[in-house]
Design a protein around this motif. Structure first.
Motif, PDB file in Angstrom:
ATOM      1  N   SER A 146      64.139   6.868 -21.337  1.00 25.14           N
ATOM      2  CA  SER A 146      65.331   7.403 -21.167  1.00 25.14           C
ATOM      3  C   SER A 146      65.879   7.539 -22.494  1.00 25.14           C
ATOM      4  N   TYR A 219      70.671   7.872 -11.028  1.00 26.56           N
ATOM      5  CA  TYR A 219      69.294   7.021 -11.560  1.00 26.56           C
ATOM      6  C   TYR A 219      68.480   7.011 -10.444  1.00 26.56           C
ATOM      7  N   HIS A 328      65.006   8.090 -11.389  1.00 23.57           N
ATOM      8  CA  HIS A 328      64.923   7.618 -12.851  1.00 23.57           C
ATOM      9  C   HIS A 328      64.697   6.443 -13.294  1.00 23.57           C
ATOM     10  N   ASP A 329      65.113   5.411 -12.132  1.00 24.96           N
ATOM     11  CA  ASP A 329      64.924   3.695 -12.783  1.00 24.96           C
ATOM     12  C   ASP A 329      63.530   3.735 -12.329  1.00 24.96           C
TER      13      ASP A 329
END
Length: 352
Positions: A146, A219, A328-329
């Motif tokens: 990220s 996320y 995303h996490d």
């Protein structure tokens, strides 16, 4: 990885480096006598060829074994009994490095809103200063996700042959309008807090709670919320997802502050490895290290195509993908997939 050698023992340490001097920033502003908090884990070989440098994401810190415990630690993929692991708290963050709540040397008061703007390139330059201070001549693997991936990509360009492998997870070469839009809505939430504008450490705290709730929507993937936050009974109000987002907002606001959050999201917006270098494709082609770009199939914040773009434009790039409804996490939690991807990456290099 073939990192075996005779070891020069270096104790585990949590340190803070103070740079006595002025850092010229991309904005034209300067930062004087800044500090960077960092941790080291493990042993440096006599050849100094086993350095693993980790760069944290937006609200992370230098204690990498805590937030990436499935990847880093004894008997984990990056093992401090074999590797010398370094992680620094990014400049502007509130976990020990110089940030908006630090003392401004010009007036001996906290910077608050007067803290200079930072870019991912500025952050990479500060890490380069720390590297030289630590006497590390080369980095075996640079890894970050990220925001950490953005800073890592900038630093890989600066390091040139001084880094052997650059692993960029769920990140990009230039921040997209989509991601900037998410960040802007979060800053708007902070602005709406009536305390924002006051010179106190708690300013913007309620706004930060709302900002984090907005961020959580980016996320994770809708499928993840469907699986984990769906109602098991008929309801008209008090939904599980509402409680979850409020909890996440409060949790972050109790450990972070709105000033650093504002600053770091602005730095993320600024990210463009091609700025002043002929564009992103040209800049990426100037990175000589072996680059592994890892995307997440259901990432709605940093799209997998952005990771593919990195892999396709560096000199020695490869792309791998994490499959996860976590979105995303996933780069922080899908340890088994990450270990498999990383193991394959190094085995391919060794021809195995």
């Amino acid at each position: 990885m073939n990192l075996e050698s005779n070891y020069l023992i270096i104790d585990m340490a949590e340190e803070c480096y103070r740079h006595e001097g002025i850092l010229e920033l991309e904005s034209g502003e300067t930062l004087e006598n800044f500090e960077i908090a960092y941790t080291t884990r493990g042993h440096l070989t006599t050849a100094k060829d086993n350095v693993i440098w980790v760069i944290h994401a937006l609200t992370g810190d230098a204690n990498v074994e805590e937030w990436w415990s499935g990847l880093i630690g004894e008997d984990k993929f990056f093992d401090p009994t074999k590797h010398f692991i370094v992680c620094a708290n990014l400049l502007g963050s509130c976990y020990g490095s110089t940030n908006p709540l630090s003392e401004n040397p010009k007036n001996q008061k906290p910077y608050y809103y007067d803290f200079p703007s930072l870019t991912t390139r500025d952050m990479a330059r500060s890490l380069e200063i720390l590297r030289k201070h630590l006497g590390i001549s080369s980095i075996h693997t640079l890894i970050g996700g990220s925001l950490g991936g953005q800073v890592g990509l900038e630093w890989a360009y600066m390091l040139q042959e001084k880094v052997k492998h650059s692993i960029i997870l769920a990140s990009n070469a230039k921040t997209s309008p989509w991601t900037i839009g998410f960040n802007e809505t979060q800053r708007m939430a902070i602005e709406s807090d009536s305390s924002w504008g006051e010179n106190k450490a708690e300013a913007g705290k309620k706004g930060l709670e709302a900002a984090r709730a907005i961020a959580m929507l980016s996320y994770r993937h809708p499928e993840d919320f469907q699986n984990k936050q769906s109602e098991k009974e008929d309801k008209l109000d008090n939904f599980r997802i509402s409680s979850y987002l409020r909890y996440q907002g409060q949790k972050l606001a109790n450990r972070f502050n709105a000033f650093s959050y504002w600053l770091l999201t602005k730095a993320m917006d600024s990210h463009d490895v091609g700025r002043g270098r002929g564009g992103t494709a040209s800049a990426l082609s100037g990175i000589p290290s072996k680059v592994l770009a890892i995307g997440v199939d259901k990432d709605v914040l940093f799209l997998k195509e952005e990771s593919q773009y990195i892999a396709n434009h560096v000199q020695k790039g490869s792309y791998r993908e994490i499959h996860s409804s976590a979105g995303h996490d996933a780069f922080l939690i899908e340890y088994e997939q990450l270990q498999y991807i990383l193991r394959s990456f190094y085995l391919e290099e060794n021809g195995n």
